[in-house]
Design a protein around this motif. Structure first.
Motif, short mmCIF file in Angstrom:
data_model
loop_
_atom_site.label_atom_id
_atom_site.label_comp_id
_atom_site.label_asym_id
_atom_site.label_seq_id
_atom_site.Cartn_x
_atom_site.Cartn_y
_atom_site.Cartn_z
N LEU A 10 0.83 -1.21 0.00
CA LEU A 10 0.00 0.00 0.00
C LEU A 10 0.87 1.26 0.00
O LEU A 10 0.35 2.37 -0.01
CB LEU A 10 -0.91 0.03 1.23
N GLY A 11 2.18 1.04 0.06
CA GLY A 11 3.09 2.20 0.01
C GLY A 11 3.32 2.79 1.38
O GLY A 11 3.60 3.97 1.50
N ASN A 12 3.22 1.96 2.45
CA ASN A 12 3.34 2.47 3.82
C ASN A 12 2.53 3.76 3.95
O ASN A 12 3.06 4.82 4.21
CB ASN A 12 4.80 2.73 4.18
N GLN A 13 1.27 3.62 3.73
CA GLN A 13 0.43 4.81 3.70
C GLN A 13 0.49 5.59 5.01
O GLN A 13 0.59 5.00 6.08
CB GLN A 13 -1.02 4.42 3.36
N ARG A 14 0.42 6.85 4.87
CA ARG A 14 0.70 7.70 6.02
C ARG A 14 -0.54 8.39 6.56
O ARG A 14 -1.41 8.82 5.80
CB ARG A 14 1.71 8.77 5.60
N MET A 15 -0.54 8.51 7.88
CA MET A 15 -1.64 9.21 8.54
C MET A 15 -1.06 10.28 9.44
O MET A 15 -0.11 10.03 10.17
CB MET A 15 -2.42 8.21 9.38
N LEU A 16 -1.65 11.44 9.38
CA LEU A 16 -1.24 12.54 10.27
C LEU A 16 -2.43 12.86 11.17
O LEU A 16 -3.51 13.20 10.67
CB LEU A 16 -0.84 13.76 9.42
N GLY A 17 -2.24 12.70 12.47
CA GLY A 17 -3.34 12.96 13.40
C GLY A 17 -2.83 13.67 14.64
O GLY A 17 -1.64 13.90 14.80
N MET A 18 -3.75 13.99 15.53
CA MET A 18 -3.37 14.72 16.73
C MET A 18 -2.67 13.79 17.72
O MET A 18 -3.09 12.64 17.90
CB MET A 18 -4.63 15.29 17.37
N SER A 19 -1.62 14.27 18.37
CA SER A 19 -0.88 13.40 19.28
C SER A 19 -1.75 13.05 20.49
O SER A 19 -2.67 13.81 20.86
CB SER A 19 0.42 14.07 19.73
N LEU A 20 -1.42 11.92 21.09
CA LEU A 20 -2.23 11.46 22.23
C LEU A 20 -2.19 12.45 23.38
O LEU A 20 -3.21 12.75 23.98
CB LEU A 20 -1.70 10.11 22.72
N ASP A 21 -0.99 12.97 23.68
CA ASP A 21 -0.92 13.84 24.86
C ASP A 21 -1.53 15.22 24.60
O ASP A 21 -1.81 15.97 25.53
CB ASP A 21 0.50 13.91 25.44
N ALA A 22 -1.80 15.53 23.31
CA ALA A 22 -2.50 16.79 23.03
C ALA A 22 -4.01 16.57 22.99
O ALA A 22 -4.78 17.51 22.81
CB ALA A 22 -2.02 17.38 21.71
N GLY A 23 -4.44 15.30 23.14
CA GLY A 23 -5.88 15.02 23.19
C GLY A 23 -6.39 14.13 22.08
O GLY A 23 -7.58 13.87 21.99
N GLY A 24 -5.47 13.65 21.20
CA GLY A 24 -5.91 12.76 20.11
C GLY A 24 -6.37 11.41 20.65
O GLY A 24 -6.31 11.15 21.86
N HIS A 25 -6.82 10.54 19.75
CA HIS A 25 -7.33 9.24 20.18
C HIS A 25 -6.46 8.10 19.66
O HIS A 25 -5.89 8.20 18.57
CB HIS A 25 -8.79 9.06 19.70
N LEU A 26 -6.42 7.02 20.43
CA LEU A 26 -5.62 5.83 20.08
C LEU A 26 -5.87 5.33 18.67
O LEU A 26 -4.97 4.81 18.01
CB LEU A 26 -6.01 4.68 21.02
N THR A 27 -7.08 5.48 18.20
CA THR A 27 -7.43 4.94 16.88
C THR A 27 -6.90 5.80 15.74
O THR A 27 -7.11 5.47 14.57
CB THR A 27 -8.96 4.83 16.72
N HIS A 28 -6.23 6.89 16.06
CA HIS A 28 -5.72 7.77 15.01
C HIS A 28 -4.26 7.42 14.70
O HIS A 28 -3.42 8.30 14.55
CB HIS A 28 -5.88 9.24 15.40
N GLY A 29 -3.98 6.12 14.65
CA GLY A 29 -2.67 5.66 14.20
C GLY A 29 -1.69 5.29 15.30
O GLY A 29 -0.49 5.21 15.05
N PHE A 30 -2.19 5.05 16.52
CA PHE A 30 -1.27 4.74 17.61
C PHE A 30 -1.17 3.24 17.84
O PHE A 30 -2.12 2.50 17.61
CB PHE A 30 -1.67 5.50 18.89
N ARG A 31 -0.01 2.81 18.36
CA ARG A 31 0.34 1.40 18.45
C ARG A 31 -0.69 0.49 19.13
O ARG A 31 -0.94 -0.60 18.64
CB ARG A 31 1.70 1.23 19.14
N PRO A 32 -1.30 0.91 20.24
CA PRO A 32 -2.22 -0.04 20.89
C PRO A 32 -3.44 -0.37 20.02
O PRO A 32 -4.18 -1.30 20.31
CB PRO A 32 -2.66 0.68 22.16
#
Ligand code: PLP
Length: 472
Positions: free
Chosen positions: A151-173
């Motif tokens: 898929l070309g190591n598709q990339r996602m840019l989302g808000m960081s967890l400690d700034a208030g983003g959510h785990l489902t926005h590309g985070f390991r867990p």
């Protein structure tokens, strides 16, 4: 004395359950009693209406209905079609969306549906086609690696967890962290606000396939018009996860640049937070992504839950009533009153206040970790949850923050005067709690905790929860 319809319905339901497994009936009754007594400030929780709750407890639960309205893989789905079509219709009308997919079982599921729809729409990949016909859970780490490469190591840019983003926005867990090569944007350390120039810079450098906006713990509005411009400038698909603030969009508190629906290519949400429906998720999009979104089941979802779709239809019908807009405005008024009450008492807040339904306290000012503060508040009858603050020195487990939100208390009818009283209770507990020998331990006089607990219950006495429901 004759009972009202709601009391009759819930009493009868419990009687039927009690005849089979009395401990379940007792636990359901106890849960209502507990919820009635506690000052619920969990930003992601609410109290669904009796009509919404009752719509879930019936024989729709027995029905299999894979497929979509009018195109099912099971016979006899005409009544499921009715409720699914109604829920989708209400969602489209309420949010002004061209297409609504109401099958996701939760917010996480809605996000997965959206991610796969975007990948399928944007990327030509034989490996993806294979993954679409296999059970996703069967894919090994090596399969994922191959798929990502293809898929070309598709990339996602989302808000960081400690700034208030959510785990489902590309985070390991979460599996999104395995599907995507992820980079995050944070907030300005001085103001705590999103710095759109920095987001644009990160997008230019990283060139994501998907730009995600949306949060679990950011107490401010997001300008979705600017975010869409950033996405367009790098050819990214713009996705908004409005799980937390869907009620404020539905109630027209967030309009114009702050309403994600006209600006995003695809919007996901939960239905049970500020939107006040049953536990579940939903995806809204334009016609271009509709076909891919409708493949959510069986791509990443199990069979639809018709009883929950029925409840979504009821809750969305409620959200279309004029009084929901009034409710949504009161959520924000209350959050602002709570924030002001805390600031006046010296509490440190991330961004100094709020313009949505949540307030993020930095409890390091009280010398406490989030874990210590959360537990001390709970001992005092105040239910909150700990949450990281930006650049949190205590990490995601102990944290330095407490997140509080007003959707639930606003449903009970509490107003700005009660928010000031709530701020006083919170401040008293936190200022009287001292840290113990570990980041989890603390010392709080049990007599004080008991006193605050009673005051919290007293605060609620004028605002009964489910006032028409008398379980006897
Ligand atoms: N997205 C956001 C922004 C959330 O805050 C949450 C829940 O906390 C979710 C998605 C996941 O929702 P659910 O728990 O229904 O899967």
């Amino acid at each position: 004395m004759s009972l009202n319809a709601e009391s009759t319905a819930f009493r009868s339901a419990l009687e039927v359950i009690r005849a089979v497994e009395p401990r379940v009936a007792d636990a359901i009754g106890a849960e209502l009693a507990d919820q009635r007594e506690s000052l619920k400030l969990i930003a992601s929780e609410n109290y669904a209406s009796p009509a919404t709750l009752l719509a879930m407890g019936n024989w729709f639960s027995d029905k299999y209905a894979e497929g979509t309205v009018g195109r099912r893989f099971y016979a006899g789905c005409q009544n499921v079609d009715t409720v699914e079509a109604l829920a989708a219709e209400h969602a489209k009308e309420l949010f002004g969306a061209a297409h609504a997919y109401v099958q996701p079982h939760s917010g996480i599921d809605a996000n997965l549906v959206a991610f796969w729809a975007i990948l399928a729409d944007r990327v030509e990949s034989p490996a993806l086609k294979k993954a679409q016909v296999r059970q996703v859970n069967d894919l090994t780490e090596a399969d994922w690696f191959a798929l990502r490469r293809e898929l070309g190591n598709q990339r996602m840019l989302g808000m960081s967890l400690d700034a208030g983003g959510h785990l489902t926005h590309g985070f390991r867990p979460n599996i999104s962290g395995k599907m995507f090569d992820q980079r995050s944007y944070g907030t300005d350390p001085a103001t705590g606000l999103i710095d759109y120039d920095r987001v644009a810079e990160a997008a230019r450098e990283f060139k994501p396939l998907i730009l995600v906006a949306g949060y679990s713990a950011y107490p401010r509005k997001v300008n979705f018009r600017i975010m869409r411009e950033i996405a367009d400038s790098v050819g990214a698909t713009f996705m908004v996860d409005m799980a937390h603030f869907a009620g404020l969009v539905a109630g027209k508190v967030f309009t114009g640049d702050f309403d994600p629906v006209p600006h995003a290519h695809i919007v996901t949400t939960t239905t049970h937070k500020s939107l006040r429906g049953p536990r579940g998720g939903m995806v809204l999009c334009g016609p271009e992504l509709a076909d891919q979104v409708d493949r959510g089941c069986p791509m990443v979802l199990g069979g639809p839950l018709p009883h929950v779709m029925a409840a979504k239809a009821v809750a969305l019908a409620e959200a279309r009533r004029p009084d929901f807009a009034d409710y949504a405005q009161r959520i924000v008024d209350n959050a602002q009153a709570l924030a002001e009450g805390l600031v006046r008492r010296g509490t440190k807040l991330v961004t100094g206040g709020t313009d949505n339904h949540l307030v993020l306290l930095d409890v390091s000012g009280y010398g406490l970790t989030g874990r210590q503060a959360e537990q001390a508040l709970l001992d005092s009858g105040i239910v909150t949850n700990r949450n990281a603050v930006p650049q949190d020195p205590n990490g995601a487990w102990y944290t330095s923050g407490i997140r509080i939100g007003t959707p639930a208390l606003t449903t009970r009818g509490l107003g700005v005067a009660e928010m000031d009283a709530t701020a006083e209770l919170i401040h008293t507990v936190l200022s009287q709690t001292t840290p113990g020998e570990s980041k989890a331990k603390y010392v709080l006089d049990p007599a004080l905790a008991d006193k605050i607990s009673k005051q919290a219950t007293e605060l609620l006495t004028g605002f009964p929860l489910y006032p028409a429901v008398d379980l006897g």
